[in-house]
Design a protein around this motif. Structure first.
Motif, PDB file in Angstrom:
ATOM      1  N   ARG A  41      12.517   0.978  56.884  1.00  0.00           N
ATOM      2  CA  ARG A  41      11.198   0.516  56.426  1.00  0.00           C
ATOM      3  C   ARG A  41      10.087   1.040  57.318  1.00  0.00           C
ATOM      4  O   ARG A  41       9.021   1.428  56.839  1.00  0.00           O
ATOM      5  CB  ARG A  41      11.143  -1.018  56.396  1.00  0.00           C
ATOM      6  N   GLN A  42      10.325   1.037  58.617  1.00  0.00           N
ATOM      7  CA  GLN A  42       9.294   1.523  59.542  1.00  0.00           C
ATOM      8  C   GLN A  42       8.927   2.973  59.257  1.00  0.00           C
ATOM      9  O   GLN A  42       7.796   3.400  59.523  1.00  0.00           O
ATOM     10  CB  GLN A  42       9.784   1.373  60.980  1.00  0.00           C
ATOM     11  N   LEU A  43       9.857   3.715  58.691  1.00  0.00           N
ATOM     12  CA  LEU A  43       9.637   5.129  58.410  1.00  0.00           C
ATOM     13  C   LEU A  43       9.282   5.378  56.946  1.00  0.00           C
ATOM     14  O   LEU A  43       9.134   6.533  56.526  1.00  0.00           O
ATOM     15  CB  LEU A  43      10.897   5.920  58.785  1.00  0.00           C
ATOM     16  N   GLY A  44       9.125   4.299  56.166  1.00  0.00           N
ATOM     17  CA  GLY A  44       8.676   4.421  54.795  1.00  0.00           C
ATOM     18  C   GLY A  44       9.753   4.395  53.732  1.00  0.00           C
ATOM     19  O   GLY A  44       9.455   4.520  52.542  1.00  0.00           O
ATOM     20  N   TRP A  45      11.028   4.182  54.122  1.00  0.00           N
ATOM     21  CA  TRP A  45      12.147   4.247  53.173  1.00  0.00           C
ATOM     22  C   TRP A  45      12.546   2.859  52.689  1.00  0.00           C
ATOM     23  O   TRP A  45      13.690   2.425  52.859  1.00  0.00           O
ATOM     24  CB  TRP A  45      13.340   4.933  53.827  1.00  0.00           C
ATOM     25  N   ALA A  88      15.412   0.005  71.634  1.00  0.00           N
ATOM     26  CA  ALA A  88      15.208   1.449  71.488  1.00  0.00           C
ATOM     27  C   ALA A  88      14.334   1.752  70.277  1.00  0.00           C
ATOM     28  O   ALA A  88      13.433   2.605  70.339  1.00  0.00           O
ATOM     29  CB  ALA A  88      16.549   2.158  71.359  1.00  0.00           C
ATOM     30  N   ALA A  89      14.555   1.075  69.173  1.00  0.00           N
ATOM     31  CA  ALA A  89      13.758   1.323  67.976  1.00  0.00           C
ATOM     32  C   ALA A  89      12.301   0.932  68.188  1.00  0.00           C
ATOM     33  O   ALA A  89      11.396   1.574  67.639  1.00  0.00           O
ATOM     34  CB  ALA A  89      14.336   0.577  66.790  1.00  0.00           C
ATOM     35  N   GLY A  90      12.058  -0.104  68.980  1.00  0.00           N
ATOM     36  CA  GLY A  90      10.681  -0.488  69.278  1.00  0.00           C
ATOM     37  C   GLY A  90       9.915   0.620  69.966  1.00  0.00           C
ATOM     38  O   GLY A  90       8.676   0.695  69.863  1.00  0.00           O
ATOM     39  N   PRO A 136       6.169   3.375  67.346  1.00  0.00           N
ATOM     40  CA  PRO A 136       5.957   3.157  65.906  1.00  0.00           C
ATOM     41  C   PRO A 136       4.775   2.244  65.611  1.00  0.00           C
ATOM     42  O   PRO A 136       3.997   2.508  64.676  1.00  0.00           O
ATOM     43  CB  PRO A 136       7.276   2.544  65.440  1.00  0.00           C
ATOM     44  N   LEU A 137       4.603   1.180  66.375  1.00  0.00           N
ATOM     45  CA  LEU A 137       3.452   0.310  66.175  1.00  0.00           C
ATOM     46  C   LEU A 137       2.157   1.023  66.540  1.00  0.00           C
ATOM     47  O   LEU A 137       1.115   0.807  65.900  1.00  0.00           O
ATOM     48  CB  LEU A 137       3.591  -0.964  67.014  1.00  0.00           C
TER      49      LEU A 137
END
Length: 255
Positions: free
Chosen positions: A69-73, A31-33, A212-213
């Motif tokens: 991390r994917q969202l910058g945090w 789901a996150a992918g 996200p990618l």
């Protein structure tokens, strides 16, 4: 669920139901992918309520950290990766995942020496593990650290990731490796190669629903230009992906 999380069908939706705690973790990864962070967090919450063993509990924490991390945090991800390391017992797939995550967290806040130390420790566990995705993740973060330091080894690490991913089952890992390679070419000053790899990754992320990618590679191409898409098209793709992530439960640090 292996095929959706780490195989040939990363864009499948809706995802199959979860029959086991392991399935919950795989559902969250898949789901996150796709940028479906609310669904992914829900599955990880259910997994943690099941009182998982050390390995699975550690992987759940590492996975949640990767969302941040994917969202910058990166700063918020670090405590979760630390908890993942503690749960892992410092061994195996979970231990390697936690250390690679800690290396990425440190890199994201400019702690390059700490990132290098975590990668060196992770490499020992990766070498002892049969898990195919671990060497790829190690190569990604190694490339990213080299880029941040301005070191010429970034391209070699990125090319290693592509080579390893091409031999693995995961479409998502193959596509991300192309994104990392595009960034490494850019850092090396070879913008034609960066555009070539970036355009290929942009097409593949769209084909497989890897939002996200897709945002990440579109963001790169906004800066360097694309050989296949106009500036307006690339900007629109980036902005649509960012909004899609928000609708699916993601919270960008920059917003």
């Amino acid at each position: 669920m292996d095929d959706e999380a780490f195989g040939s069908n990363p864009g499948a939706w809706p995802l199959p139901g979860a029959a086991t705690p392991e399935d919950l973790w795989l559902r969250a990864v898949a789901a996150a992918g796709q940028g479906r962070y609310a669904c992914a967090h829900s599955d990880l919450d259910a997994l943690m309520r099941s009182r998982p063993d050390g390995r699975l509990g550690s992987l759940a924490q590492s996975t949640r950290a990767s969302f941040l991390r994917q969202l910058g945090w990166h700063d918020r991800a670090r405590p979760l990766d630390g908890a993942a390391w503690a749960r892992s017992g410092g061994t195996g797939e979970a231990g390697a995942d936690a250390l690679i995550g800690l290396a990425a967290d440190a890199l994201g806040v400019g702690r390059f020496a700490a990132s290098q130390r975590a990668l060196e420790r992770a490499a020992e566990l990766v070498a002892a593990s049969p898990c195919a995705r671990l060497p790829i993740r190690l190569a990604w973060v190694s490339a990213e650290l080299a880029m941040a330091r301005g070191e010429g080894t970034a391209l070699a690490h990125a090319e290693r990731a592509v080579h390893l991913a091409d031999a693995a089952a995961s479409v998502r890992h193959r596509v991300k490796s192309r994104v990392v390679l595009a960034a490494a070419h850019c850092a090396a000053g070879d913008l034609d190669a960066a555009r070539r790899e970036g355009d290929r990754a942009l097409a593949e992320t769209g084909e497989h629903g890897l939002v996200p990618l897709r945002w990440a590679v579109a963001s790169l191409l906004v800066g360097i230009g694309s050989a296949e898409y106009s500036p307006a098209q690339v900007t629109d793709i980036r902005d649509v992906c960012a909004e899609t992530v928000i609708r699916r439960g993601g919270v960008w640090r920059s917003r």
